[in-house]
Design a protein around this motif. Sequence first.
Motif, PDB file in Angstrom:
ATOM      1  N   ARG A 169       0.809  -1.224   0.000  1.00 45.81           N
ATOM      2  CA  ARG A 169       0.000   0.000   0.000  1.00 45.81           C
ATOM      3  C   ARG A 169       0.842   1.275   0.000  1.00 45.81           C
ATOM      4  O   ARG A 169       0.501   2.245  -0.662  1.00 45.81           O
TER       5      ARG A 169
ATOM      6  N   ILE D 248      -8.207  -2.297  -0.074  1.00 49.18           N
ATOM      7  CA  ILE D 248      -8.285  -1.735   1.285  1.00 49.18           C
ATOM      8  C   ILE D 248      -7.624  -0.358   1.289  1.00 49.18           C
ATOM      9  O   ILE D 248      -8.131   0.591   1.893  1.00 49.18           O
ATOM     10  N   GLY D 249      -6.503  -0.236   0.590  1.00 53.06           N
ATOM     11  CA  GLY D 249      -5.842   1.067   0.497  1.00 53.06           C
ATOM     12  C   GLY D 249      -6.775   2.117  -0.088  1.00 53.06           C
ATOM     13  O   GLY D 249      -6.711   3.302   0.277  1.00 53.06           O
ATOM     14  N   LYS D 251      -9.942   1.977   0.379  1.00 51.41           N
ATOM     15  CA  LYS D 251     -11.100   1.950   1.286  1.00 51.41           C
ATOM     16  C   LYS D 251     -12.361   1.447   0.566  1.00 51.41           C
ATOM     17  O   LYS D 251     -13.467   1.936   0.797  1.00 51.41           O
ATOM     18  N   ALA D 288      -3.125  -4.018   7.073  1.00 45.18           N
ATOM     19  CA  ALA D 288      -3.913  -2.803   6.839  1.00 45.18           C
ATOM     20  C   ALA D 288      -4.676  -2.399   8.100  1.00 45.18           C
ATOM     21  O   ALA D 288      -4.858  -1.210   8.381  1.00 45.18           O
ATOM     22  N   ASP D 291      -2.847  -0.048  10.096  1.00 43.96           N
ATOM     23  CA  ASP D 291      -2.408   1.164   9.403  1.00 43.96           C
ATOM     24  C   ASP D 291      -2.716   2.412  10.230  1.00 43.96           C
ATOM     25  O   ASP D 291      -3.713   2.458  10.967  1.00 43.96           O
ATOM     26  N   ASP D 293      -3.595   5.188   8.968  1.00 45.11           N
ATOM     27  CA  ASP D 293      -4.737   5.852   8.328  1.00 45.11           C
ATOM     28  C   ASP D 293      -6.015   5.207   8.861  1.00 45.11           C
ATOM     29  O   ASP D 293      -6.269   4.023   8.618  1.00 45.11           O
ATOM     30  N   VAL D 296      -8.244   3.370   6.389  1.00 41.17           N
ATOM     31  CA  VAL D 296      -7.712   2.080   5.959  1.00 41.17           C
ATOM     32  C   VAL D 296      -7.960   1.012   7.016  1.00 41.17           C
ATOM     33  O   VAL D 296      -8.448  -0.080   6.717  1.00 41.17           O
ATOM     34  N   SER D 297      -7.653   1.328   8.265  1.00 43.06           N
ATOM     35  CA  SER D 297      -7.835   0.303   9.301  1.00 43.06           C
ATOM     36  C   SER D 297      -9.318   0.013   9.512  1.00 43.06           C
ATOM     37  O   SER D 297      -9.712  -1.124   9.739  1.00 43.06           O
ATOM     38  N   THR D 299     -11.643   0.094   7.221  1.00 42.82           N
ATOM     39  CA  THR D 299     -12.023  -0.795   6.116  1.00 42.82           C
ATOM     40  C   THR D 299     -11.576  -2.226   6.390  1.00 42.82           C
ATOM     41  O   THR D 299     -12.352  -3.184   6.249  1.00 42.82           O
TER      42      THR D 299
END
Lengths: 406, 406, 406, 406
Positions: A169, D248-249, D251, D288, D291, D293, D296-297, D299
């Motif tokens: 990512r 996932i990145g 979302k 992820a 993450d 973000d 991201v997490s 998701t």
Amino acid sequence: MSDKAYVLFEEQQRNRGIDLDQVKERLKALKVETPSWGYADQGTRFKTFQKVGVPRNTYEKMEDAAQVHKFTGICPSVAVHIPWDKVDDYAHLKEHVANLGIKIGAVNPNLFQDDDYMLGSVTNSKEAIRRKATGHLLECVDIAKTVGSDILSLWFADGTNYPGQADIRKRVQWMYESLKEMYAAMTPDMRMLIEYKFYEPAFYHTDLADWGMAFNMANKLGPQAEVLVDTGHHAQGTNIEHIVAYLIGEKKLGGFHFNSRKYGDDDLIVGSVNPYELFLIFYQILDAAADVDPGVSRTANNIAYMIDQSHNIEAKIPAMIRSVLNVQTQYAKALLINLDEVREAQEAQDVLVAENAVRKAFEFDVTPLLQAVREEMGVPADPMQAYLEDSYGQDILARGKGGASW
Amino acid sequence: MSDKAYVLFEEQQRNRGIDLDQVKERLKALKVETPSWGYADQGTRFKTFQKVGVPRNTYEKMEDAAQVHKFTGICPSVAVHIPWDKVDDYAHLKEHVANLGIKIGAVNPNLFQDDDYMLGSVTNSKEAIRRKATGHLLECVDIAKTVGSDILSLWFADGTNYPGQADIRKRVQWMYESLKEMYAAMTPDMRMLIEYKFYEPAFYHTDLADWGMAFNMANKLGPQAEVLVDTGHHAQGTNIEHIVAYLIGEKKLGGFHFNSRKYGDDDLIVGSVNPYELFLIFYQILDAAADVDPGVSRTANNIAYMIDQSHNIEAKIPAMIRSVLNVQTQYAKALLINLDEVREAQEAQDVLVAENAVRKAFEFDVTPLLQAVREEMGVPADPMQAYLEDSYGQDILARGKGGASW
Amino acid sequence: MSDKAYVLFEEQQRNRGIDLDQVKERLKALKVETPSWGYADQGTRFKTFQKVGVPRNTYEKMEDAAQVHKFTGICPSVAVHIPWDKVDDYAHLKEHVANLGIKIGAVNPNLFQDDDYMLGSVTNSKEAIRRKATGHLLECVDIAKTVGSDILSLWFADGTNYPGQADIRKRVQWMYESLKEMYAAMTPDMRMLIEYKFYEPAFYHTDLADWGMAFNMANKLGPQAEVLVDTGHHAQGTNIEHIVAYLIGEKKLGGFHFNSRKYGDDDLIVGSVNPYELFLIFYQILDAAADVDPGVSRTANNIAYMIDQSHNIEAKIPAMIRSVLNVQTQYAKALLINLDEVREAQEAQDVLVAENAVRKAFEFDVTPLLQAVREEMGVPADPMQAYLEDSYGQDILARGKGGASW
Amino acid sequence: MSDKAYVLFEEQQRNRGIDLDQVKERLKALKVETPSWGYADQGTRFKTFQKVGVPRNTYEKMEDAAQVHKFTGICPSVAVHIPWDKVDDYAHLKEHVANLGIKIGAVNPNLFQDDDYMLGSVTNSKEAIRRKATGHLLECVDIAKTVGSDILSLWFADGTNYPGQADIRKRVQWMYESLKEMYAAMTPDMRMLIEYKFYEPAFYHTDLADWGMAFNMANKLGPQAEVLVDTGHHAQGTNIEHIVAYLIGEKKLGGFHFNSRKYGDDDLIVGSVNPYELFLIFYQILDAAADVDPGVSRTANNIAYMIDQSHNIEAKIPAMIRSVLNVQTQYAKALLINLDEVREAQEAQDVLVAENAVRKAFEFDVTPLLQAVREEMGVPADPMQAYLEDSYGQDILARGKGGASW
């Protein structure tokens, strides 16, 4: 006999409702760019066989490319690859190329042969390497400005060979940041074509692995960024013409790298494995070119067609001519599809009639048509034969072995 | 902790009816040959990245290979590739290798890097080239005699890139004639292992494209000719363990080239893509080794296991150790399959129980077992860790860049 | 216009050194068998859409097949599938079919729809089931004798879905024993064609997974056993024409099941995905037919061509006609290859000239040739058009929905 | 022994820096939805073998699903398929299901078995059929509201079998218009999961052929639309975990349909072909989830895990339990990856250490961990064994053959 054949062909097509004047006009407008590296020695990981007569530098590559245009009339531009085509004076190169009757087309950065890029270029976890890679991209924008090119064609070898090797990512973000900077440096007339590839030389994951990732990147960058489809860069069984139709529908198809393959990214002569696939790609393009949505038709009419092959065992210039002729042949056949007939069958939901309306255009022999078009364009009716009878192929043997390679 | 773990493991397996003494014995008997070329620089068609510390000649390759044996205890032989490993005095090489505590294993002819072989070696339409190629095969038999090897391992890059390029049926005959001559030159203890490959570097057709063609060739040659399975040389979706089982059933499986791939012939570290597949291959081998037919069990017990990888980006010796350990791990897991349990479920036609009887062996952690075996063999319990802590990897950095490559 | 076109075509081919009389003779001799099941309702695992007008029994299937022969002139036989085509009185069926101007061709046993065969038929671990399966095979030999057929066409769905589910090697033996019994029951004029399949409906392993396993089985059985190639039964990227050439070289190719696919075993209309592949298959056959080895040429001239398709969404009879015409078209194109020209280029090792010598035959429009041949054969110049204008397609709508399905 | 094993496991993992409490918490939070159709008879296009004991209606399917939850503790919801699960009173069904201790999960419209949909549902060129299809989608939203489901899971069989059959670009628009209408009908808590499929039952082009097309559709619809990844719906060689990480990145990953395949969309038991792939998918998800973000997490932590299999030959309920356990096993293994260790190796660009840091977690035997977790959850330590010893499997045999099928 050619005349008789053309008269017959004309009558046949007129009876089908095909406007041959328009067909000829479009055939004359077709441009296929050849790549400078296609004239150089290329090979597999096992061996690059060195050919006698291969160009020793960029200037000679351009001379060879000019021959392909001279005999086909439809290859007026040559893609360059930096640093393979690095020269001291790009303005001089531009002039030299112009004197050959052609011009420089797409500028291709090379971010895969410097030792620094072994684990990634614009996606490398080391900022300094990303910086260096971005610098090269910006250098290529500058070169494009100098040589008068409006296409930046990007292919990245970036990827990994093993699970866990890198942060997938984060690499997406890093690439985006780099391309954003490059995008900002382009002039408004420039286009950035983003290529994707399923595998090789990275064998676990490729950062731009498919059209979807290239498309999403292009969407984020802006209207000057578009997707480039290399016909050899897909998984087995992929319907490439579907992707082509889809991307045109999204107004994001910018160009092609044409080549053929039976299994991997074999980079064989275009049309040597499944010519019907090439025909079906052109069918989708021509169908879109006739769309009522002006954005769609504009996209379809503004695609950059480029050859990207690796002639490992065959003679370079004739192999390139063969590819160009194969592209022209399938394009000509696709122009013979009566789109109204197809649409009527589609509306009637007659599967067999619709399929037949497309396929039957493929079955015509377009030789008489192409000979007529070439005559009108002032190039040999049989470009391959004419090239083989010309002395150029013999003359360059004096270059000896040990030409440029990639 | 290791002790506790092994005690627990032993109890667990005893309860399942597994004879751990036999398991350990078989683990000690496992031999995995590494290839001399695996220690050299390798790359893709795009780039061979040069590593610091890569061996500069065959002697150094052997020294590196000896390290892998030193730390794993199961790699006592090294395959050589002629002419990559050409030396003036093979008897001297044999002695040097013996002094390193290892020996030379399979001898691999190379018929794909001489310019003459661009359009085929033993299948070339020019008799003189076929003659030359056959001469090289005979030379390799001689080398095998000199170095004391009993395996000739044959992989041919022969094939074509385009339809019509060559006469496919004639090439079959030509190859047969050449191999017949080679076969006749072998001593009775020698085995000829015939490898096949789906594609690359030939992209239209490969003369030995699949196990069937290699098998048929081996059948025609005689009992000393057998098939070699390279795990990366199949079309996507191919059930390799099925081919393994089938060939053992025909008493014609001679050896393996182990490596992994996600799509092409990526030559990645064994077990890095689908370790379960490797386990299932060993399941078929061990199942056959227990067959009542002595020919089948003899074949299964006489397979030459060899690594054949291309470490493009990773450190050479550790990558080789990793592969060897992965092979050992999956072999150990397969040894934990209770074959009686599987057979009972098969006879009861209970699909889920049969599947489970195989798969559950895969889920055991065999680390305690392997550590115990290694201890008994007098090698480090964690070969990778031991190698990394050893000074060898640092010492060879003095070799610098620019080592041998293929 | 057709006349002018043919005159031009004739002149063109004569100039190329093609003997059109011979070409026409061979076109008239071409026979393509259609399958009774191809006229019935077929579908995917998701849905079988029922068509109006589909035959309700074997007699009606034969009537539909007779139409395909009536309009094309090259489909004089129909393959049957037992028990789909089970009737009380096969002699009566034979007579009925003869009255329709056609005959019964290959007899296909069905060993995959009886509940007993869920885990295998001739490979089932239960002897009673293997016995039952063998009995069905023997029954089919009897039926073949009664209906006057000399081809037994064998496809087995046998295989497994999971590792460990069954004993792969034992199943090989069981199948062999069953087929040996069947083989012994055949009369000397009969041929057993053994089909292989890469996957589906078994998803882990298929007992006859590729040509190599079918070939080895046929070798063990004897000269009356040969391999049947179904064009849709290969892994992606497989070079089918290579297998064809190889099998003819071994004098073991017996027949074809023609269909097309993009990815799986899609059973689409022949020639609808990659017509060039079909052309290249015929190129290999015709090349072998001209071989100096009489066994090779005899094999090449004695291949049973059969259609095996699944028309899920399109009209049945026209779809079958389309397939037959596509086969005829590619066969005609392959007949235009100047084999001497190809061989000269092969001997000169001129890759591009050899490739071109094959491909250019594909680019001819053979419509004038086929129209001329059909006229001489007394069938409509445009069989599809003629069928669509005929009342038969309308008449059978009275059959309603709910026809036979497989 | 189990206790000793867990103590040892705990010590081992603690030494590696793994927080086992957190691991257990996450294992307890894992939910895997099973599909109602997975309990019914299923088959291939060749045959649906009817099993004794298969549920005869939706109520019985729910009862079977409740058993899977009872023994595993992680399958509290069941996906339904309309109209396969059409009932007169959905409120009553909801209550019935609640009484079984589970609930209804994703609602799946079925737009591929009505005759009207043979040439497309929401992409059909006939407006009336598109209207009907959209109506069914809206009906499913209503059902979801009634049964208390917040997931609409969409898979379309829409596509074509032949080039030219339909207007690819128009179909994109038609589908969008239909989904937009459905999207508007959803309540704010609902999610629409859009599935894609490479091929089958359409064999030339599938309207949503890959993640890119599903992703682009979801993007256009809005935040409540996400992509659903079915592990069997990709071309061979596709890196699925890469797509997972990528989505996932962005979302936009909403859910999974888990199953296995060797070649086609074989719908085999999850984890029976390449369990390592499933582990690597969970590695990407867990990476992820950690993450920085929050989008991201969030998701990664909000993915709907669903089984989607076709048990053609094996017992239904045990096959479902096997799949669920395999998912749980690989999830547990992925939880043992020390993400810090991976990241450090990535930052150090040590390919082999990074790869090892991921792979070694796969090699642990998580049986002691799972047994401990199950004990804490109050379900049997060995769910499969417990189910087989329970009388339920015997009791349902009274249902006889001829259960529901799809």
